[in-house]
Scaffold this motif. Sequence first.
Motif, PDB file in Angstrom:
ATOM      1  N   PRO A 187      -6.505  34.713 -36.738  1.00  0.00           N
ATOM      2  CA  PRO A 187      -7.445  34.824 -37.854  1.00  0.00           C
ATOM      3  C   PRO A 187      -8.870  34.917 -37.323  1.00  0.00           C
ATOM      4  CG  PRO A 187      -6.637  32.577 -37.647  1.00  0.00           C
ATOM      5  CD  PRO A 187      -5.851  33.395 -36.683  1.00  0.00           C
ATOM      6  N   PHE A 188      -9.728  35.585 -38.081  1.00  0.00           N
ATOM      7  CA  PHE A 188     -11.122  35.739 -37.677  1.00  0.00           C
ATOM      8  C   PHE A 188     -11.852  34.401 -37.688  1.00  0.00           C
ATOM      9  CE2 PHE A 188     -15.606  36.551 -38.836  1.00  0.00           C
ATOM     10  CZ  PHE A 188     -15.987  37.281 -37.714  1.00  0.00           C
ATOM     11  N   ALA A 189     -11.565  33.589 -38.712  1.00  0.00           N
ATOM     12  CA  ALA A 189     -12.226  32.289 -38.874  1.00  0.00           C
ATOM     13  C   ALA A 189     -11.402  31.442 -39.828  1.00  0.00           C
ATOM     14  CB  ALA A 189     -13.642  32.481 -39.419  1.00  0.00           C
ATOM     15  N   PRO A 190     -11.578  30.128 -39.790  1.00  0.00           N
ATOM     16  CA  PRO A 190     -10.963  29.291 -40.813  1.00  0.00           C
ATOM     17  C   PRO A 190     -11.570  29.629 -42.187  1.00  0.00           C
ATOM     18  CG  PRO A 190     -11.676  27.990 -38.921  1.00  0.00           C
ATOM     19  CD  PRO A 190     -12.305  29.344 -38.783  1.00  0.00           C
ATOM     20  N   PRO A 191     -10.845  29.394 -43.282  1.00  0.00           N
ATOM     21  CA  PRO A 191      -9.545  28.746 -43.325  1.00  0.00           C
ATOM     22  C   PRO A 191      -8.407  29.703 -42.974  1.00  0.00           C
ATOM     23  CG  PRO A 191     -10.200  29.329 -45.538  1.00  0.00           C
ATOM     24  CD  PRO A 191     -11.346  29.688 -44.645  1.00  0.00           C
ATOM     25  N   PHE A 192      -7.338  29.110 -42.459  1.00  0.00           N
ATOM     26  CA  PHE A 192      -6.085  29.826 -42.351  1.00  0.00           C
ATOM     27  C   PHE A 192      -4.953  28.844 -42.594  1.00  0.00           C
ATOM     28  CE2 PHE A 192      -7.750  28.975 -38.095  1.00  0.00           C
ATOM     29  CZ  PHE A 192      -6.714  28.344 -37.431  1.00  0.00           C
ATOM     30  N   GLU A 197       0.576  23.961 -43.377  1.00  0.00           N
ATOM     31  CA  GLU A 197      -0.486  23.488 -42.498  1.00  0.00           C
ATOM     32  C   GLU A 197      -1.759  24.254 -42.833  1.00  0.00           C
ATOM     33  OE1 GLU A 197       0.762  24.056 -38.470  1.00  0.00           O
ATOM     34  OE2 GLU A 197       2.378  22.577 -38.592  1.00  0.00           O
ATOM     35  N   LEU A 198      -2.763  23.533 -43.301  1.00  0.00           N
ATOM     36  CA  LEU A 198      -4.058  24.131 -43.616  1.00  0.00           C
ATOM     37  C   LEU A 198      -5.015  23.835 -42.475  1.00  0.00           C
ATOM     38  CD1 LEU A 198      -6.110  25.487 -45.545  1.00  0.00           C
ATOM     39  CD2 LEU A 198      -6.513  23.200 -46.517  1.00  0.00           C
ATOM     40  N   TYR A 199      -5.724  24.863 -42.041  1.00  0.00           N
ATOM     41  CA  TYR A 199      -6.681  24.716 -40.952  1.00  0.00           C
ATOM     42  C   TYR A 199      -8.072  25.056 -41.473  1.00  0.00           C
ATOM     43  CZ  TYR A 199      -2.653  24.654 -37.811  1.00  0.00           C
ATOM     44  OH  TYR A 199      -1.472  24.336 -37.182  1.00  0.00           O
TER      45      TYR A 199
END
Length: 234
Positions: free
Chosen positions: A53-58, A4-6
């Motif tokens: 996470p701090f920001a996308p991507p994750f 799953e890519l965000y």
Amino acid sequence: MGYELYYWPEIQGRGEFVRLALEEAGADYVDVARGEGGVATLIDLMEQADRPPFAPPFLRDGEVLIGQTAAILLYLGPKLGLAPRAEVGRLWVHQIQLTISDAVAEAHDTHHPIDVELFYKDQKPEARRRAAAFRRARIPKFLSWFETLLARNPDGFLVGNRLTYADLSLFQLVEGLSYAFPKVMKGALKQAPRVAALRQAVAGRPRLSAYLASKRRIPFNEDGIFRHYSELDG
């Protein structure tokens, strides 16, 4: 289950470096935020994860949640066959990826040199100065280093005798810079023929070629990291 890519659904941004690896490997993945309710899912996960996470991507792989582009690729590389098996090789690919991340950050700062919360129009004079320095000194320095790596490897890749995610990321960096600074990059790539050749080789790989021609590949635009403003192109 697939990966799953965000990442934000309207831009290539830093998420594109991960997409390219997943696409080249033919991996089973979902680009979550591009689906219905996906942005809300992305934000909810960032707010509620034990290790947010701090920001996308994750990326989520089962119980594993990883943020930061370079860290995601460090994790995915061996799984997707896009990194050397030996640790020293994997760390070398990671080092190259971190250098690409530096170049990406500097490219972004050409149009937002003062404050990321301000619009480009609110910092145009500063952007002109920052872009001039980036064009004059930084683009040639980065390309020269990549050219040196390719010159020292007779197999035509950045590392070893097969494609790694570093090659894919260099392709994306060159694509982005060529969109943002077409006049400058036309000349710069003449001074880095091996980089230019790698760019063409990556674009011609069957899975990547199909991806680049598909609707899954979000076009460059003036909301992403690489933005084309003619006044910044010299």
